[in-house]
Write a protein that holds these residues in place. Structure first.
Motif, PDB file in Angstrom:
ATOM      1  N   ARG A 122      -9.313   2.715  -2.211  1.00  0.00           N
ATOM      2  CA  ARG A 122      -8.546   1.752  -3.088  1.00  0.00           C
ATOM      3  C   ARG A 122      -8.138   2.323  -4.594  1.00  0.00           C
ATOM      4  O   ARG A 122      -8.437   3.247  -4.926  1.00  0.00           O
ATOM      5  CB  ARG A 122      -9.584   0.769  -3.310  1.00  0.00           C
ATOM      6  N   SER A 173      -5.708 -10.839  -1.736  1.00  0.00           N
ATOM      7  CA  SER A 173      -6.132 -10.516  -0.247  1.00  0.00           C
ATOM      8  C   SER A 173      -6.920 -11.646   0.194  1.00  0.00           C
ATOM      9  O   SER A 173      -7.608 -12.095  -0.291  1.00  0.00           O
ATOM     10  CB  SER A 173      -6.618  -9.100  -0.227  1.00  0.00           C
ATOM     11  N   TYR A 232      -5.069   2.133  -0.480  1.00  0.00           N
ATOM     12  CA  TYR A 232      -5.075   0.412  -0.365  1.00  0.00           C
ATOM     13  C   TYR A 232      -4.999  -0.322  -1.819  1.00  0.00           C
ATOM     14  O   TYR A 232      -6.031   0.194  -2.520  1.00  0.00           O
ATOM     15  CB  TYR A 232      -6.267   0.127   0.391  1.00  0.00           C
ATOM     16  N   ARG A 233      -4.140  -0.994  -1.902  1.00  0.00           N
ATOM     17  CA  ARG A 233      -3.919  -1.598  -3.061  1.00  0.00           C
ATOM     18  C   ARG A 233      -5.011  -2.705  -3.246  1.00  0.00           C
ATOM     19  O   ARG A 233      -5.320  -3.616  -2.438  1.00  0.00           O
ATOM     20  CB  ARG A 233      -2.592  -2.218  -3.300  1.00  0.00           C
ATOM     21  N   ASP A 234      -5.747  -2.769  -4.486  1.00  0.00           N
ATOM     22  CA  ASP A 234      -6.589  -3.625  -4.717  1.00  0.00           C
ATOM     23  C   ASP A 234      -6.114  -4.977  -5.472  1.00  0.00           C
ATOM     24  O   ASP A 234      -5.446  -4.930  -6.533  1.00  0.00           O
ATOM     25  CB  ASP A 234      -7.756  -2.915  -6.001  1.00  0.00           C
ATOM     26  N   ASN A 235      -6.073  -5.771  -4.446  1.00  0.00           N
ATOM     27  CA  ASN A 235      -5.153  -6.925  -4.466  1.00  0.00           C
ATOM     28  C   ASN A 235      -5.808  -8.157  -4.715  1.00  0.00           C
ATOM     29  O   ASN A 235      -6.641  -8.680  -3.799  1.00  0.00           O
ATOM     30  CB  ASN A 235      -4.240  -6.990  -3.391  1.00  0.00           C
ATOM     31  N   TYR A 256      -5.240   0.777  -8.090  1.00  0.00           N
ATOM     32  CA  TYR A 256      -4.797  -0.331  -8.756  1.00  0.00           C
ATOM     33  C   TYR A 256      -3.818   0.115  -9.608  1.00  0.00           C
ATOM     34  O   TYR A 256      -3.876   1.271  -9.812  1.00  0.00           O
ATOM     35  CB  TYR A 256      -5.917  -1.382  -9.393  1.00  0.00           C
ATOM     36  N   ARG A 316     -10.611 -11.873  -0.356  1.00  0.00           N
ATOM     37  CA  ARG A 316     -11.076 -12.441  -1.882  1.00  0.00           C
ATOM     38  C   ARG A 316     -10.395 -14.011  -1.547  1.00  0.00           C
ATOM     39  O   ARG A 316     -10.904 -14.853  -2.675  1.00  0.00           O
ATOM     40  CB  ARG A 316     -10.381 -12.098  -2.803  1.00  0.00           C
ATOM     41  N   ASP A 320       0.926  -1.275  -0.061  1.00  0.00           N
ATOM     42  CA  ASP A 320       0.028   0.016  -0.008  1.00  0.00           C
ATOM     43  C   ASP A 320       0.692   1.335  -0.008  1.00  0.00           C
ATOM     44  O   ASP A 320       2.063   1.228   0.006  1.00  0.00           O
ATOM     45  CB  ASP A 320      -1.118  -0.068   1.282  1.00  0.00           C
ATOM     46  N   LEU A 345      -9.714   4.419  -7.184  1.00  0.00           N
ATOM     47  CA  LEU A 345     -11.228   4.152  -7.394  1.00  0.00           C
ATOM     48  C   LEU A 345     -12.310   4.743  -6.533  1.00  0.00           C
ATOM     49  O   LEU A 345     -13.253   4.683  -6.850  1.00  0.00           O
ATOM     50  CB  LEU A 345     -11.522   2.585  -7.008  1.00  0.00           C
TER      51      LEU A 345
END
Length: 328
Positions: free
Chosen positions: A127, A216, A210-213, A129, A219, A99, A138
């Motif tokens: 968020r 994580s 916050y990186r959309d990973n 990316y 998910r 992040d 985002l």
């Protein structure tokens, strides 16, 4: 005894983050003064090239405010605890190694922690990316505001316990430690900071990215995660009993929100794993017991009935699932 005059310690646990760790570190070092901010990197037994990426970064960063420690893999909780033991700043914050801090983080946070008025400061996040070197956010940042009256009930109702959206006075942060070996560890740590804090400030402002990973834990849900997050409610119940506050109206309201959020999270997890609300008998029994600690005034009727009759919810959702499931 403190050796330095750091006003903030930034704890960064790192596990297999070779692609992102340098960018994370740069987002901190570019805006924070080395004489005021201590940076603690805990490499939690990474099996990729994270160690090389960190050392490459340190070779070009010549200030002496960074502690870098490699440990055997023990999980993010153990890494954060190691960071807490090393922290010397008046305040502590956490960053995940993939992040970023927004570039105005320090300009907003510094005057607040210099004043030492607050035990805990929280803020929002966005968020993002990344496509090659281009960052795509985002959501849109909010204007900088602080709320004059902090609403503790709203915090528990929202149930956003990410530890990295908080700056915490060191004495408060080190009074609690993360539970090792559990996922969703923030839910077992952050709420109790709020219960112990005397003065809290909320910033209606995004200071963290916050990186959309796709990798994580949110998910990649496992069935055992359900028992892990139930520990957050059990800890709250234990807190009520140990402090003899089972009948305190405010704490009962906070407990109610925690239990309702737990049930809502459990429903989503069961649905994602099984396709329907396949509560096991242990979960059903636990939620029935949790209900005795709830204040009905803070639960809408539909939610209460669902919690009271989970076996019915399970049967109905299974029937819907079978009707909608494509036939082979």
């Amino acid at each position: 005894m403190k050796k330095n005059n750091f006003i903030l310690s930034v704890i960064i646990p790192c596990y297999n983050s070779e692609e992102f760790i340098a960018q994370c570190l740069l987002s901190v070092t570019e805006q924070t003064p080395a004489d005021k901010v201590q940076i603690i990197i805990i490499n939690d037994g990474s099996s990729d090239q994270s160690d090389r990426a960190i050392n490459d970064f340190l070779s070009s960063y010549h200030n002496q405010n960074i502690i870098y420690q490699c440990r055997s893999n023990a999980g993010v909780s153990a890494a954060r605890n190691a960071g807490l033991d090393l922290a010397e700043g008046n305040y502590i914050t956490f960053i995940d190694s993939d992040d970023l801090l927004r570039n105005n983080y320090w300009s907003v946070i510094e005057p607040l922690i210099v004043s030492e008025q607050y035990d805990l400061i929280d803020f929002k996040y966005d968020r993002f990316y990344q496509n090659n070197n281009e960052i795509k956010i985002l959501s849109h940042p909010n204007s900088y505001q602080s709320t004059s009256e902090y609403n503790l009930a709203q915090t528990f109702k929202t149930s956003a316990w990410h530890v990295w959206t908080r700056v915490i006075k060191r004495e408060l942060a080190t009074a609690e430690y993360f539970e090792v070996g559990k996922r969703y560890e923030d839910m077992l740590y952050t709420p109790y900071l709020y219960l112990k804090a005397q003065k809290i400030l909320h910033l209606d402002h995004s200071l963290y990215l916050y990186r959309d990973n796709p990798n994580s834990i949110t998910r990649n849900i496992r069935a055992e995660d359900i028992q892990d997050i139930s520990l957050s409610v059990k800890k709250m119940v234990r807190y009520l009993k140990e402090t003899h506050q089972e009948n305190d109206e405010q704490l009962k309201e906070l407990t109610t929100y925690m239990i309702v959020n737990f049930v809502q999270e459990v429903r989503k997890m069961y649905k994602k794993i099984y396709g329907y609300y396949n509560y096991n008998d242990t979960t059903i029994q636990e939620i029935k017991e949790f209900l005795s600690y709830c204040d009905r005034r803070h639960i809408n009727l539909r939610t209460y009935l669902r919690m009271r009759f989970l076996h019915v919810d399970r049967i109905l959702s299974r029937l819907r699932y079978r009707q909608c499931k494509p036939k082979k």
